[in-house]
Write a protein that holds these residues in place. Structure first.
Motif, PDB file in Angstrom:
ATOM      1  N   ASN A 133       7.444 -56.238  -5.548  1.00  0.00           N
ATOM      2  CA  ASN A 133       6.588 -56.769  -6.608  1.00  0.00           C
ATOM      3  C   ASN A 133       6.952 -58.203  -6.957  1.00  0.00           C
ATOM      4  OD1 ASN A 133       4.584 -54.796  -8.140  1.00  0.00           O
ATOM      5  ND2 ASN A 133       6.267 -53.568  -7.299  1.00  0.00           N
ATOM      6  N   THR A 134       8.233 -58.503  -6.923  1.00  0.00           N
ATOM      7  CA  THR A 134       8.645 -59.884  -7.180  1.00  0.00           C
ATOM      8  C   THR A 134       8.088 -60.815  -6.110  1.00  0.00           C
ATOM      9  OG1 THR A 134      10.690 -59.111  -8.238  1.00  0.00           O
ATOM     10  CG2 THR A 134      10.635 -61.391  -7.479  1.00  0.00           C
ATOM     11  N   PHE A 183       5.397 -60.256  -4.265  1.00  0.00           N
ATOM     12  CA  PHE A 183       3.958 -60.334  -4.461  1.00  0.00           C
ATOM     13  C   PHE A 183       3.617 -61.308  -5.593  1.00  0.00           C
ATOM     14  CE2 PHE A 183       3.152 -56.292  -2.115  1.00  0.00           C
ATOM     15  CZ  PHE A 183       2.141 -56.778  -1.299  1.00  0.00           C
ATOM     16  N   GLN A 184       4.351 -61.196  -6.705  1.00  0.00           N
ATOM     17  CA  GLN A 184       4.068 -62.046  -7.860  1.00  0.00           C
ATOM     18  C   GLN A 184       4.259 -63.507  -7.514  1.00  0.00           C
ATOM     19  OE1 GLN A 184       2.777 -60.869 -10.714  1.00  0.00           O
ATOM     20  NE2 GLN A 184       2.474 -63.018 -11.277  1.00  0.00           N
ATOM     21  N   ALA A 185       5.340 -63.780  -6.765  1.00  0.00           N
ATOM     22  CA  ALA A 185       5.576 -65.170  -6.354  1.00  0.00           C
ATOM     23  C   ALA A 185       4.447 -65.657  -5.452  1.00  0.00           C
ATOM     24  CB  ALA A 185       6.924 -65.280  -5.640  1.00  0.00           C
ATOM     25  N   PHE A 204       1.296 -64.549  -5.403  1.00  0.00           N
ATOM     26  CA  PHE A 204       0.067 -64.728  -6.172  1.00  0.00           C
ATOM     27  C   PHE A 204       0.150 -65.966  -7.065  1.00  0.00           C
ATOM     28  CE2 PHE A 204      -0.523 -59.898  -5.822  1.00  0.00           C
ATOM     29  CZ  PHE A 204      -1.254 -60.047  -4.662  1.00  0.00           C
ATOM     30  N   THR A 205       1.326 -66.226  -7.608  1.00  0.00           N
ATOM     31  CA  THR A 205       1.486 -67.426  -8.438  1.00  0.00           C
ATOM     32  C   THR A 205       1.224 -68.681  -7.617  1.00  0.00           C
ATOM     33  OG1 THR A 205       3.108 -66.300  -9.852  1.00  0.00           O
ATOM     34  CG2 THR A 205       3.102 -68.692  -9.892  1.00  0.00           C
ATOM     35  N   VAL A 238      -6.378 -63.243  -9.555  1.00  0.00           N
ATOM     36  CA  VAL A 238      -6.041 -62.630  -8.278  1.00  0.00           C
ATOM     37  C   VAL A 238      -7.273 -61.919  -7.729  1.00  0.00           C
ATOM     38  CG1 VAL A 238      -4.571 -60.953  -7.122  1.00  0.00           C
ATOM     39  CG2 VAL A 238      -3.656 -62.337  -9.001  1.00  0.00           C
ATOM     40  N   GLN A 272      -5.338 -57.513  -5.445  1.00  0.00           N
ATOM     41  CA  GLN A 272      -4.827 -56.670  -6.515  1.00  0.00           C
ATOM     42  C   GLN A 272      -4.795 -55.207  -6.066  1.00  0.00           C
ATOM     43  OE1 GLN A 272      -3.642 -57.811  -9.555  1.00  0.00           O
ATOM     44  NE2 GLN A 272      -2.856 -55.716  -9.647  1.00  0.00           N
ATOM     45  N   ARG A 281      -1.834 -54.712  -3.822  1.00  0.00           N
ATOM     46  CA  ARG A 281      -0.574 -54.584  -4.565  1.00  0.00           C
ATOM     47  C   ARG A 281      -0.469 -53.227  -5.240  1.00  0.00           C
ATOM     48  NH1 ARG A 281       1.346 -58.752  -9.246  1.00  0.00           N
ATOM     49  NH2 ARG A 281      -0.492 -57.914 -10.270  1.00  0.00           N
ATOM     50  N   ASN A 305       2.429 -50.403  -4.644  1.00  0.00           N
ATOM     51  CA  ASN A 305       3.223 -49.834  -5.734  1.00  0.00           C
ATOM     52  C   ASN A 305       3.128 -48.320  -5.747  1.00  0.00           C
ATOM     53  OD1 ASN A 305       4.269 -52.225  -6.734  1.00  0.00           O
ATOM     54  ND2 ASN A 305       2.506 -52.611  -8.057  1.00  0.00           N
TER      55      ASN A 305
END
Length: 468
Positions: free
Chosen positions: A33-34, A36-38, A40-41, A150, A155, A158, A162
């Motif tokens: 998730n980290t 993925f978040q990076a 997407f950011t 996103v 989404q 992701r 998860n």
């Protein structure tokens, strides 16, 4: 006997495996998730940058086309700016306001509705971007572009990852728990058996043993426990034999002393020189037995000490054989010597005790007309003392036991304590040496004691060596 049931240790080990499995899966989920978040950011930041660059290029092209800022031309660009969902304002090179979307009658509510329909997200912070034409700054674009959103497909991806990680975490926990239970039982069961066996051994069950089912650390521990239990059982047997033998050895001379003294008291016999001599012999026998027992007890208690000093083994043996010559002659035995000049580092009293016990043992076994020979040889850092005889020899099955305590050969011509040779072995070991025997039936016997000629590494305070 039923196998002991593993208890808290098994549960703890199984839970530990389960926690490790769930923890590993959870950590994987966090890391994914980290990442993925990076990702997407960075994706949203790239979208914002692309919109900003698009608007700067759009207004710079309009300035170049009109050779300056033309409000009417700028109003025609309002629709394009609106399509991006952005708010824009143009300032001239002097910083004065040139144009904004409000000049083109663009309603902010319409912009918000457009952003909602396009799913571009809320407006980001205001930014001032330079507008340059042919390398010259002609104005500034004050712009707020949507923060972006996103994409639904990303989404969904992701979310599916998860969900997969959540299910994987549960499955990993169950697998780890099952595996942990199996492994914990395999580990804990032999440990529980060892614990139960140790308790039984402490309660007096000397025959208690545990099965050895593997060659790993637990298997070696089980084998070591069984070896220890064997030694404990053997020591118990030796202790019982020791007590019985000591009682027997003490009973015989005491019975003789008591009977002869009572006979004198009752007037049955008179205290003649022969009676006094017999009483004295039994007293000497008791003294020797007690002295031997004290020597063994001191060695067992690790309190044995040697008064080490350079000692001429040759001179000591000459003196001893001279003192015993008459006794050997009375027994019909020839006592010979073949002695090199050897000096050893040892306790003269204990060395004399070694030689005396060897010679006394030979006198008991060699029939009249036989020969006993004492030999000393110098082998550099080791001296070798040998006592050889022409006696009947020792049967092969008896050889391993000749240095055992209280062992007496059935071929001995006279009784004894059965610990003389055990004392020899203990004293030789105390000096850092060794004792062994060579013998064949009908060809005599040779007892051999090896002693160091130099002092071994030991605690030698005040010339005395502690033997532990």
């Amino acid at each position: 006997m039923p196998r002991p049931r593993p208890g808290r240790f098994t549960r703890r080990l199984a839970v530990a495996f389960a926690v490790i499995g769930v923890g590993a899966a959870t950590l994987t989920a966090v890391l994914v998730n980290t990442a993925f978040q990076a990702r997407f950011t960075d994706y949203l930041a790239d979208q914002q940058q692309a919109r900003q660059d698009q608007l700067v290029t759009l207004f710079a092209a309009d300035y170049r086309r009109n050779d300056g800022w033309n409000p009417r031309s700028l109003n025609q660009l309002a629709a394009t700016v609106t399509m991006t969902g952005s708010e824009a304002e143009i300032r001239g090179a002097d910083g004065g306001r040139v144009w904004s979307l409000s000049d083109a009658d663009v309603d902010p509510a319409m912009l918000a509705m457009h952003r909602a329909m396009m799913g571009t997200g809320e407006l980001g912070p205001s930014r001032e971007l330079p507008i340059a034409v042919e390398g010259t700054r002609v104005g500034t674009l004050v712009v707020r572009v949507p923060q972006g959103a996103v994409p639904a497909v990303d989404q969904d991806f992701r979310d599916s990852v998860n969900q997969l990680l959540t299910v994987g975490s549960l499955v990993a926990g169950l697998v780890a728990l099952t595996f942990g239970l199996v492994l914990a039982r395999r580990v804990a069961t032999p440990i529980a058996e060892l614990t139960t066996a140790a308790d039984d051994l402490a309660k007096g069950r000397r025959d208690r043993r545990v099965p050895v089912t593997s060659t790993d650390e637990i298997g070696r521990l089980s084998a070591s426990f069984n070896s220890m239990a064997d030694q404990v059982e053997k020591q118990d047997q030796l202790r019982r034999m020791f007590t019985a033998d000591v009682a027997h050895e003490l009973r015989t001379p005491l019975a003789i002393l008591r009977s002869q003294l009572e006979a004198v008291q009752d007037g049955i016999s008179k205290p003649t020189p022969q009676v006094i001599t017999s009483l004295h012999d039994e007293t000497v026998r008791l003294s020797r037995l007690v002295a031997d027992l004290e020597t063994l007890a001191a060695a067992d208690a690790a309190t044995f000490t040697l008064d080490r000093r350079p000692t001429s083994l040759t001179a000591l043996l000459r003196e001893l054989t001279g003192a015993l010559a008459d006794e050997f002659a009375e027994a019909g035995l020839a006592l010979g010597t073949d002695l090199d000049e050897v000096t050893v580092d040892g306790d003269p009293v204990r060395l004399r005790q070694i030689a005396t016990n060897l010679l006394t043992n030979a006198r008991k076994f060699v029939p009249p007309g036989g020969t006993v020979t004492v030999t000393v040889r110098d082998h550099g850092d080791t001296a070798c003392l040998e006592v050889s005889d022409t006696g009947p020899g020792i049967a092969p099955e008896e050889l391993p036991r000749v240095f055992d305590r209280f062992y007496r050969s059935p071929t001995a011509r006279a009784g004894g304590s059965g610990i003389g040779l055990a004392v020899v072995a203990e004293l030789a070991a105390a000096h850092g040496g060794s004792a062994d025997v060579d013998s064949e039936p009908g060809r005599g016997t040779t007892f051999r004691v090896r002693l160091p000629t130099t002092s071994p590494a030991a605690d030698t305070r005040g010339g005395r060596t502690a033997v532990g």
